[in-house]
Design a protein around this motif. Sequence first.
Motif, PDB file in Angstrom:
ATOM      1  N   SER A  74       1.444  -1.734  -0.079  1.00 56.24           N
ATOM      2  CA  SER A  74       0.213   0.162  -0.505  1.00 56.24           C
ATOM      3  C   SER A  74       0.683   1.365   0.241  1.00 56.24           C
ATOM      4  O   SER A  74       0.068   2.200  -0.838  1.00 56.24           O
ATOM      5  CB  SER A  74      -0.574  -0.246   1.204  1.00 56.24           C
ATOM      6  OG  SER A  74      -2.001  -0.793   1.162  1.00 56.24           O
ATOM      7  N   VAL A  75       2.112   1.292   0.694  1.00 53.68           N
ATOM      8  CA  VAL A  75       2.713   2.650   0.728  1.00 53.68           C
ATOM      9  C   VAL A  75       3.445   2.480  -0.660  1.00 53.68           C
ATOM     10  O   VAL A  75       3.550   3.875  -1.068  1.00 53.68           O
ATOM     11  CB  VAL A  75       3.801   2.883   2.199  1.00 53.68           C
ATOM     12  CG1 VAL A  75       4.641   3.383   1.566  1.00 53.68           C
ATOM     13  CG2 VAL A  75       3.209   2.103   3.285  1.00 53.68           C
ATOM     14  N   ASP A 179      -2.721   3.830  16.614  1.00 57.69           N
ATOM     15  CA  ASP A 179      -3.806   3.018  16.685  1.00 57.69           C
ATOM     16  C   ASP A 179      -4.160   2.281  15.249  1.00 57.69           C
ATOM     17  O   ASP A 179      -4.950   1.557  15.533  1.00 57.69           O
ATOM     18  CB  ASP A 179      -5.902   3.146  17.458  1.00 57.69           C
ATOM     19  CG  ASP A 179      -5.126   3.403  18.762  1.00 57.69           C
ATOM     20  OD1 ASP A 179      -4.049   3.006  19.616  1.00 57.69           O
ATOM     21  OD2 ASP A 179      -5.794   4.381  19.592  1.00 57.69           O
ATOM     22  N   LEU A 180      -3.753   3.365  14.421  1.00 50.16           N
ATOM     23  CA  LEU A 180      -4.981   2.748  12.775  1.00 50.16           C
ATOM     24  C   LEU A 180      -3.416   1.739  11.991  1.00 50.16           C
ATOM     25  O   LEU A 180      -4.294   0.353  11.285  1.00 50.16           O
ATOM     26  CB  LEU A 180      -3.804   3.743  11.898  1.00 50.16           C
ATOM     27  CG  LEU A 180      -5.344   5.123  11.645  1.00 50.16           C
ATOM     28  CD1 LEU A 180      -4.680   6.176  11.060  1.00 50.16           C
ATOM     29  CD2 LEU A 180      -6.540   4.975  12.062  1.00 50.16           C
ATOM     30  N   GLY A 250       3.067  12.562   0.202  1.00 50.47           N
ATOM     31  CA  GLY A 250       3.200  12.474   1.585  1.00 50.47           C
ATOM     32  C   GLY A 250       2.106  12.124   1.764  1.00 50.47           C
ATOM     33  O   GLY A 250       2.315  11.915   3.766  1.00 50.47           O
ATOM     34  N   ILE A 251       1.194  11.800   1.317  1.00 51.31           N
ATOM     35  CA  ILE A 251      -0.135  10.673   1.535  1.00 51.31           C
ATOM     36  C   ILE A 251       0.731   9.452   2.258  1.00 51.31           C
ATOM     37  O   ILE A 251       0.620   8.590   3.359  1.00 51.31           O
ATOM     38  CB  ILE A 251      -0.946   9.932   0.833  1.00 51.31           C
ATOM     39  CG1 ILE A 251      -1.588  11.613   0.784  1.00 51.31           C
ATOM     40  CG2 ILE A 251      -1.922   9.369   1.536  1.00 51.31           C
ATOM     41  CD1 ILE A 251      -2.989  11.374  -0.782  1.00 51.31           C
ATOM     42  N   ALA A 252       1.904   8.415   1.467  1.00 41.83           N
ATOM     43  CA  ALA A 252       2.906   7.783   1.870  1.00 41.83           C
ATOM     44  C   ALA A 252       3.209   7.699   2.974  1.00 41.83           C
ATOM     45  O   ALA A 252       3.629   6.993   3.521  1.00 41.83           O
ATOM     46  CB  ALA A 252       4.014   7.332  -0.041  1.00 41.83           C
ATOM     47  N   ALA A 253       3.902   9.039   2.950  1.00 41.97           N
ATOM     48  CA  ALA A 253       4.374   9.323   4.562  1.00 41.97           C
ATOM     49  C   ALA A 253       4.123   8.944   5.730  1.00 41.97           C
ATOM     50  O   ALA A 253       4.643   7.897   6.854  1.00 41.97           O
ATOM     51  CB  ALA A 253       4.982  10.566   4.196  1.00 41.97           C
ATOM     52  N   PHE A 254       2.437   9.668   5.513  1.00 45.84           N
ATOM     53  CA  PHE A 254       1.856   9.707   6.665  1.00 45.84           C
ATOM     54  C   PHE A 254       1.322   8.076   7.372  1.00 45.84           C
ATOM     55  O   PHE A 254       1.626   7.020   8.296  1.00 45.84           O
ATOM     56  CB  PHE A 254       0.094   9.751   6.286  1.00 45.84           C
ATOM     57  CG  PHE A 254      -0.509  10.430   7.490  1.00 45.84           C
ATOM     58  CD1 PHE A 254      -0.229  11.102   8.849  1.00 45.84           C
ATOM     59  CD2 PHE A 254      -1.580   9.141   7.567  1.00 45.84           C
ATOM     60  CE1 PHE A 254      -1.168  10.912  10.155  1.00 45.84           C
ATOM     61  CE2 PHE A 254      -2.154   8.800   8.704  1.00 45.84           C
ATOM     62  CZ  PHE A 254      -2.294   9.456   9.680  1.00 45.84           C
ATOM     63  N   VAL A 258       2.730   5.370  10.210  1.00 44.49           N
ATOM     64  CA  VAL A 258       1.480   4.989  11.061  1.00 44.49           C
ATOM     65  C   VAL A 258       1.923   3.188  11.263  1.00 44.49           C
ATOM     66  O   VAL A 258       1.856   3.011  12.283  1.00 44.49           O
ATOM     67  CB  VAL A 258       0.064   4.869  10.320  1.00 44.49           C
ATOM     68  CG1 VAL A 258      -1.265   3.312  10.613  1.00 44.49           C
ATOM     69  CG2 VAL A 258      -0.816   5.915  10.312  1.00 44.49           C
ATOM     70  N   LEU A 259       2.584   3.031   9.182  1.00 46.36           N
ATOM     71  CA  LEU A 259       2.756   1.417  10.096  1.00 46.36           C
ATOM     72  C   LEU A 259       4.283   1.042  11.162  1.00 46.36           C
ATOM     73  O   LEU A 259       4.561   0.118  11.416  1.00 46.36           O
ATOM     74  CB  LEU A 259       3.813   1.091   8.435  1.00 46.36           C
ATOM     75  CG  LEU A 259       3.428  -0.019   8.101  1.00 46.36           C
ATOM     76  CD1 LEU A 259       3.020  -1.284   8.574  1.00 46.36           C
ATOM     77  CD2 LEU A 259       4.504  -0.340   6.472  1.00 46.36           C
TER      78      LEU A 259
END
Length: 344
Positions: A74-75, A179-180, A250-254, A258-259
């Motif tokens: 996903s990342v 928590d995600l 940026g989305i992948a960084a977030f 989380v991961l």
Amino acid sequence: MTQPASAAQKDAPAATATSAPAGGGWRRPLGLRADVRNLSLLGVLAVLIAVGGITKPDEFLASSNLQLVLTQASVIGVVTVGMTFVITSGGIDLSVGAIVALASVWATTVATQEYGFAGILFTAVIVGVGCGLVNGVLIAYGGMVPFIATLAMLASARGLALQITDGKTQIVTVNSVLDLGVRDAYILGVPPLVLVFAAVTVIGWLLLNRTTFGRRTVAVGGNAEAARLAGIDVRRQRLYLYLLSGLCCGIAAFMLIVLAGSGQNTNGNLYELDAIAAAIIGGTLLSGGRGTIVGSVLGVLVFTTITNIFALNNLETAVQQIAKGAIIVAAVLVQRRTLRGGDA
């Protein structure tokens, strides 16, 4: 004085026709061959799953491992969606991995974490978009070659990420972010990060295949001069594409925050190579003018599955890289053969 303009107007339809013929003669063969490529990738993925199931049946086929494969895919998958748009336009972005690293460490500083979930997410996205803006301005309006501009961003972003962290890992303490990544957050057994990847994929597919933005991207990649004569603002389109790539980073960084539960200056290492390779084996033309989101996603899944199988079988990383290199070479050779056959 009016003759040159008249000649240009006469040339515009011809040039446009060269890159995107009005008759449907090419579209059906192209669509058919795209389906064949996707089916071939699905076949490769099925073979890899069979290999993993045979070599490590209890471990590879476990639901926890399959969830891990999808989460890891996903990342890099989100980054690959942005890369697909850039390559389709005839560009390249070597800075995506460094942008992911910079966004992840900037979003995990103590000062940023004080603003909680929203602060971390906003910072990661805005840093990614900001880097994409710099790339886009340098390439579209500064006249720099994409390879050079993004290579400079790669070095600068990596250096800044190292300076921010001082070489240390920044631990995330915001529970709503952490928590995600726990199993209790899974929706019907699907990790939230996989759902984000699915959403980005669907939006990317619609954007590329069902909007004027997508048609302009393909036109710019196929023949930038013909696109300009047809009334497309090529420079602005390229700016938007690098902004899109930065947004995906940026989305992948977030997602990586989380991961991993932390931010590190080494995050996103070699993501640029993995994203380019996944897009290429998926059927996106390296010279521009043709792109496929579905193929790119399948390419990501193929590479992630290979990595997982190698890890479970304790094979050396060097062998894994050799296998990836061989796949990339084979994909490029197939593309060249396809072009000679009149497919593009």
